[in-house]
Scaffold this active site. Structure first.
Site, PDB file in Angstrom:
ATOM      1  N   ASP A  10       1.084  -6.891  17.676  1.00  0.00           N
ATOM      2  CA  ASP A  10       1.981  -5.757  16.767  1.00  0.00           C
ATOM      3  C   ASP A  10       0.508  -6.002  15.033  1.00  0.00           C
ATOM      4  OD1 ASP A  10       4.214  -4.256  16.054  1.00  0.00           O
ATOM      5  OD2 ASP A  10       4.590  -5.075  14.606  1.00  0.00           O
ATOM      6  N   SER A  11       1.398  -4.596  15.124  1.00  0.00           N
ATOM      7  CA  SER A  11       0.286  -4.436  14.348  1.00  0.00           C
ATOM      8  C   SER A  11       0.104  -4.550  12.185  1.00  0.00           C
ATOM      9  CB  SER A  11       0.218  -2.888  13.689  1.00  0.00           C
ATOM     10  OG  SER A  11       1.773  -2.676  13.216  1.00  0.00           O
ATOM     11  N   CYS A  73       3.925  -3.353  19.635  1.00  0.00           N
ATOM     12  CA  CYS A  73       4.045  -2.825  19.034  1.00  0.00           C
ATOM     13  C   CYS A  73       3.928  -0.583  19.625  1.00  0.00           C
ATOM     14  CB  CYS A  73       2.690  -2.345  18.501  1.00  0.00           C
ATOM     15  SG  CYS A  73       1.756  -1.036  17.029  1.00  0.00           S
ATOM     16  N   GLU A 152      10.964  -3.098   5.815  1.00  0.00           N
ATOM     17  CA  GLU A 152      10.128  -3.361   5.158  1.00  0.00           C
ATOM     18  C   GLU A 152      10.572  -4.319   4.287  1.00  0.00           C
ATOM     19  OE1 GLU A 152       6.155  -2.730   5.079  1.00  0.00           O
ATOM     20  OE2 GLU A 152       6.058  -3.233   7.492  1.00  0.00           O
ATOM     21  N   CYS A 184       9.876   2.568  17.731  1.00  0.00           N
ATOM     22  CA  CYS A 184       9.106   1.338  16.787  1.00  0.00           C
ATOM     23  C   CYS A 184       9.809   0.328  16.435  1.00  0.00           C
ATOM     24  CB  CYS A 184       8.780   2.415  15.214  1.00  0.00           C
ATOM     25  SG  CYS A 184       8.399   1.882  13.923  1.00  0.00           S
ATOM     26  N   HIS A 186      10.489  -1.206  13.934  1.00  0.00           N
ATOM     27  CA  HIS A 186      10.813  -1.574  12.222  1.00  0.00           C
ATOM     28  C   HIS A 186      12.648  -0.780  13.178  1.00  0.00           C
ATOM     29  CE1 HIS A 186       6.710  -1.892  11.392  1.00  0.00           C
ATOM     30  NE2 HIS A 186       7.315  -2.356   9.700  1.00  0.00           N
TER      31      HIS A 186
END
Ligand code: DGL
Length: 270
Positions: A10-11, A73, A152, A184, A186
């Site tokens: 993932d990024s 991702c 985050e 996404c 997140h």
């Protein structure tokens, strides 16, 4: 070969939401997770850069002996899955197709909303995947860049994320959207608030689907078909987590995204 680790990348730390579901669905598999925390976010970057970063990481995981690759991702899947499939001699699974399949089956109004990073939305990857499954589907896509820092920072409830969700979902008001794809890594952390705001704005029940569960299920099928499923060992598998930067701000988020404390986190240079 089947006892080799699964390469998951993932990024940054967001892909831990996918890694978590993989460990639940496939408890005998050992993961080698690579999060590019030094270069995150990728969601605002160009197609060329996302492809270059993805190939760089994928080759590294292959060279470390990964038996298959999960592109955890959404942004990387949207921009680089084709080139990864072409350039790697390993099975490669992305996160777009599995959840698109689940969403196409879930919708009753044939109208879906897709939320993602700017780069994911600009790529049109979800629209293409959904229309391949059913050309009659209508897809409304909305970039939601602020959801990434909110998740985050752990701001997943309360007035601020609610207002942000309201602003992003407002264009869907008046549309017969009954299924939302959280495109996404997140956004699963914000799923309850997104669902609450969506149902309020759209005045109907809305199914909210994320890529993690559908991808873990698709991975189980893929490993079974390729005869790559790990056999159950005496001890639980040892996962390794590699990050390209080990700042304390990300360390605070690991357990929130993975759902458990992470051990064996190492810094890696690409
Ligand atoms: N992992 C990215 C995704 O799923 C989100 C974070 C980023 O922008 O890099 O699209």
């Amino acid at each position: 070969m089947s006892q080799a680790p699964l390469g998951v990348f993932d990024s940054g730390i967001g892909g831990l939401t996918v890694a978590r579901r993989i460990t639940q669905r496939l408890p005998h598999e050992a993961l080698l997770y690579l999060g590019d925390t030094a270069r995150v976010p990728w969601g605002n970057k160009s197609h060329e850069t996302i492809q270059r970063y993805s190939l760089n990481i994928a080759f590294r995981l292959r060279d470390e002996g990964a038996k298959a690759l999960v592109v955890a991702c959404n942004t990387a899947t949207a921009h680089a899955l084709d080139v990864l499939e072409e350039r790697l001699d390993l099975p490669v699974l992305g996160v777009v197709e599995p959840v698109a399949r689940a969403a196409a089956q879930a919708t009753r109004t044939s109208t879906l909303g897709v939320l993602g990073t700017r780069a994911t939305v600009a790529s049109g990857a979800y629209e293409r995947a959904l229309r391949r499954l059913d050309p009659g589907l209508r897809v409304l896509a909305q970039p939601c860049p602020l959801f990434v820092p909110l998740a985050e920072e752990g701001w997943t409830d309360g007035a601020v994320p609610r207002e942000v969700a309201r602003a992003y979902l407002r264009p869907f008001a008046g549309e017969p959207v009954d299924t939302l794809i959280l495109g996404c890594t997140h956004y699963p952390l914000l799923a309850s608030i997104i669902q609450e705001v969506a149902q309020d704005l759209l005045q109907r029940p809305v199914a909210v689907l994320d890529s993690a569960g559908a991808t873990a299920e698709a991975l189980a099928t893929l490993l079974h078909e390729q005869r790559l499923l790990a056999s159950s060992g005496d001890a639980p598998p040892a996962h390794r987590f590699w990050m390209t930067d080990l700042s304390s701000s990300f360390a605070e988020g690991w357990s929130r995204f993975f759902g458990a404390a992470l051990t064996d986190v190492e810094h890696v240079d690409l």
